[in-house]
Design an enzyme around this catalytic site. Structure first.
Site, PDB file in Angstrom:
ATOM      1  N   HIS A 218      98.609  26.505  27.370  1.00  0.00           N
ATOM      2  CA  HIS A 218      98.457  25.010  27.808  1.00  0.00           C
ATOM      3  C   HIS A 218      99.665  24.055  27.466  1.00  0.00           C
ATOM      4  O   HIS A 218     100.153  24.245  26.452  1.00  0.00           O
ATOM      5  CB  HIS A 218      97.109  24.382  27.333  1.00  0.00           C
ATOM      6  CG  HIS A 218      96.797  24.133  25.808  1.00  0.00           C
ATOM      7  ND1 HIS A 218      97.272  22.977  25.173  1.00  0.00           N
ATOM      8  CD2 HIS A 218      96.379  25.032  24.892  1.00  0.00           C
ATOM      9  CE1 HIS A 218      96.856  23.129  23.928  1.00  0.00           C
ATOM     10  NE2 HIS A 218      96.412  24.499  23.815  1.00  0.00           N
TER      11      HIS A 218
ATOM     12  N   ASP B  27      99.157  20.492  27.431  1.00  0.00           N
ATOM     13  CA  ASP B  27      98.891  19.251  26.598  1.00  0.00           C
ATOM     14  C   ASP B  27      98.721  19.547  25.223  1.00  0.00           C
ATOM     15  O   ASP B  27      98.572  20.489  24.578  1.00  0.00           O
ATOM     16  CB  ASP B  27      97.355  18.847  27.047  1.00  0.00           C
ATOM     17  CG  ASP B  27      96.461  19.758  26.745  1.00  0.00           C
ATOM     18  OD1 ASP B  27      96.668  21.100  26.898  1.00  0.00           O
ATOM     19  OD2 ASP B  27      95.227  19.512  26.321  1.00  0.00           O
TER      20      ASP B  27
ATOM     21  N   ASP C  60     100.947  24.128  19.053  1.00  0.00           N
ATOM     22  CA  ASP C  60      99.538  24.360  19.863  1.00  0.00           C
ATOM     23  C   ASP C  60      99.569  23.379  20.986  1.00  0.00           C
ATOM     24  O   ASP C  60      99.522  22.175  21.149  1.00  0.00           O
ATOM     25  CB  ASP C  60      98.186  23.845  19.003  1.00  0.00           C
ATOM     26  CG  ASP C  60      97.045  23.980  19.751  1.00  0.00           C
ATOM     27  OD1 ASP C  60      97.146  24.514  20.842  1.00  0.00           O
ATOM     28  OD2 ASP C  60      96.101  23.157  19.230  1.00  0.00           O
TER      29      ASP C  60
ATOM     30  N   GLU D  78      93.644  21.288  27.958  1.00  0.00           N
ATOM     31  CA  GLU D  78      92.958  22.440  27.190  1.00  0.00           C
ATOM     32  C   GLU D  78      92.046  21.734  26.079  1.00  0.00           C
ATOM     33  O   GLU D  78      90.999  21.810  25.578  1.00  0.00           O
ATOM     34  CB  GLU D  78      93.756  23.615  26.540  1.00  0.00           C
ATOM     35  CG  GLU D  78      92.867  25.009  26.047  1.00  0.00           C
ATOM     36  CD  GLU D  78      92.781  24.644  24.663  1.00  0.00           C
ATOM     37  OE1 GLU D  78      91.893  25.267  24.065  1.00  0.00           O
ATOM     38  OE2 GLU D  78      93.508  23.622  23.989  1.00  0.00           O
ATOM     39  N   GLU D  79      92.914  20.632  25.363  1.00  0.00           N
ATOM     40  CA  GLU D  79      92.343  20.120  24.298  1.00  0.00           C
ATOM     41  C   GLU D  79      91.213  19.079  24.598  1.00  0.00           C
ATOM     42  O   GLU D  79      90.548  18.761  23.550  1.00  0.00           O
ATOM     43  CB  GLU D  79      93.633  19.336  23.462  1.00  0.00           C
ATOM     44  CG  GLU D  79      94.852  20.215  23.189  1.00  0.00           C
ATOM     45  CD  GLU D  79      94.447  21.201  21.855  1.00  0.00           C
ATOM     46  OE1 GLU D  79      93.201  21.131  21.562  1.00  0.00           O
ATOM     47  OE2 GLU D  79      95.368  21.847  21.421  1.00  0.00           O
TER      48      GLU D  79
ATOM     49  N   ASP E 224      97.635  31.139  22.400  1.00  0.00           N
ATOM     50  CA  ASP E 224      97.371  29.878  21.960  1.00  0.00           C
ATOM     51  C   ASP E 224      96.518  29.957  20.619  1.00  0.00           C
ATOM     52  O   ASP E 224      95.352  29.208  20.299  1.00  0.00           O
ATOM     53  CB  ASP E 224      96.308  29.348  22.973  1.00  0.00           C
ATOM     54  CG  ASP E 224      95.948  27.627  22.612  1.00  0.00           C
ATOM     55  OD1 ASP E 224      96.500  27.046  21.949  1.00  0.00           O
ATOM     56  OD2 ASP E 224      94.975  27.200  23.173  1.00  0.00           O
TER      57      ASP E 224
ATOM     58  N   HIS F 262      96.830  20.135  15.595  1.00  0.00           N
ATOM     59  CA  HIS F 262      95.968  18.801  15.677  1.00  0.00           C
ATOM     60  C   HIS F 262      96.452  18.063  14.718  1.00  0.00           C
ATOM     61  O   HIS F 262      95.614  16.727  14.671  1.00  0.00           O
ATOM     62  CB  HIS F 262      94.600  19.074  15.762  1.00  0.00           C
ATOM     63  CG  HIS F 262      94.088  19.873  17.010  1.00  0.00           C
ATOM     64  ND1 HIS F 262      92.719  20.032  17.677  1.00  0.00           N
ATOM     65  CD2 HIS F 262      94.812  20.687  17.837  1.00  0.00           C
ATOM     66  CE1 HIS F 262      92.840  20.923  18.513  1.00  0.00           C
ATOM     67  NE2 HIS F 262      93.835  21.341  18.795  1.00  0.00           N
TER      68      HIS F 262
HETATM   69 ZN    ZN Z   1      95.773  25.104  21.816  1.00  0.00          ZN
END
Ligand code: ZN
Length: 402
Positions: free
Chosen positions: A74, A76, A134, A166-167, A194, A376
């Site tokens: 992904h 994002d 990520d 995705e997030e 991922d 994150h």
């Molecule tokens: Zn991810």
């Protein structure tokens, strides 16, 4: 192109997804990277397409192989931390705490998982943003693999997909499974890239549902409340207390399930409780749903009227159910790990993945790691040694296709 340079190029583009948006992708920023990837794919000679939030690339085997490798990552980054002006640096991790540029400290005492990265070079943030490993580490690994295989020759059919959002749980909303499968002749061996530590391969994730509990009170002036007033907030407390006391995230690890109260609001007239239900075992998820139904029935009987109303909605399912029937991707990955002498750990994901969604849309899709960790947040980092091992692992996987 050097993979570190490639990775840095992608993380410099801010692509934070927006959970409050109704558009798809949820943020225009994601389009910048999706378009860049499309241009890069075209430059490499792939047939590149942008379609409903996704950038796809297709490459035909140069040696008549029948099987197709499908890889997805992904673009994002999580809204939990800023992804603007990412300013990374590379440090050698000798086991002692790492001071980031803004003074924050990446400390092995706080993050015990750092231990396995001792002796490696790590790419870290300046302490103000997340890194974006990520999942831009996944994006970079895919593009790097294509570049290297095209230069080397003797590759299988390859289809790649770069997804948005995705997030915020909308990653596979726009995916076109028919478009992916259209020209596939042999087996379709699919992975998302991922994950975290190199050893951790994931072919299992939670089954997930959410429950909304509405409680209905009777409001009158408190001065005349005796025997009449029913406080919806008291009903909410009463409802919540009847759920299992220890089946909560703070008591749950590994394969253990949980029920989490994610939100509560209310007044005397009405109160609402929101929960998420998580279990690796589908029959246990059914039991969790039953807790709610039983309490609802019990309370409505006790008060002799509809005081509680439960609404349950399924969210996603454990991909293991599908992957057990179509284990090729797992078997090939295992073989590749073995050939490289890297330990293979079957690591269940205590959440969902795009691959889980995709598995239920017809493409069984376990998850490969990237070498990143602490996603994150500002303590995110990428282990460059593992990142490089991942390049070799992907080459091995591609070479194992027939
Ligand atoms: Zn991810």
């Amino acid at each position: 192109m050097d993979i570190i340079k490639r990775f840095e190029r992608y993380i410099k583009i801010e692509t934070t997804s927006n959970e409050f948006s109704n558009t798809y992708p949820s943020s225009d920023k994601e389009l910048v990277l999706l378009n860049l990837l499309k241009d890069e794919l075209t430059e490499m000679g792939l047939e590149a397409t942008y379609k409903n939030g996704f950038t796809y690339g297709k490459l035909k085997s140069d040696c008549g192989k029948k099987d197709t490798l499908f890889l997805m990552a992904h673009v994002d980054t999580a809204p939990d931390a800023s992804g603007k002006d990412v300013n990374p640096s590379i440090v050698h991790f000798d086991g002692s705490p790492i001071t980031l540029k803004n003074g924050k400290v990446l400390d092995p005492k706080v993050f015990p998982s750092l231990e396995v990265h001792k002796g490696h070079d790590l790419m870290v943030t300046d302490g103000n943003t997340l890194l974006g490993a990520d999942d831009k580490a996944g994006d970079a690994l895919i593009m790097d693999l294509l570049e290297r295989l095209i230069e080397r020759g003797h590759y299988p059919n390859i289809i790649v997909a770069f997804s948005p959002d995705e997030e915020i749980g909308r990653g596979t909303e726009g995916i076109d499974v028919d478009f992916i499968k259209k020209d596939v002749e042999g087996k379709l061996i699919a992975y998302t890239i991922d994950g975290g530590q190199i050893n951790r391969f994931s072919q299992e994730n939670f089954n997930a549902a959410q429950a909304v509990v509405e409680l209905f009170g009777t409001s009158v002036h408190p001065s005349i409340g005796k025997g009449v007033l029913v406080n919806a907030q008291e009903l909410a407390v009463e409802f919540h207390k009847q759920l299992p006391e220890f089946e909560k995230p703070e008591y749950s690890a590994d394969r253990e399930p949980f029920v989490l109260l994610t939100g509560m609001e209310g007044g005397i007239e009405k109160a609402t409780l929101r929960y998420i239900l998580r279990s690796f075992d589908l029959s246990h998820l059914a039991e969790q749903k039953q807790y709610f139904k039983d309490i609802e029935a019990k309370m409505n009987e006790k008060y002799n009227s509809v005081r509680a109303k439960v609404t349950i909605r399924d969210q996603y399912f454990n991909m293991k159910e599908i992957i057990d029937k179509y284990p090729d991707a797992t078997l090939i990955a295992k073989e590749a790990y073995k050939k490289l002498g890297i330990e293979f750990i079957d690591d269940p994901i205590r959440g969902g993945t795009d691959g889980a969604m995709l598995s239920y849309k017809g493409i069984p899709c376990p998850n490969l790691p990237t070498g990143g960790d602490n996603f994150h947040g500002v303590y995110e980092y990428l282990d460059l040694y593992e990142f490089n091992q991942m390049r070799e692992l992907l080459t091995k996987i591609a070479d194992l296709l027939k």
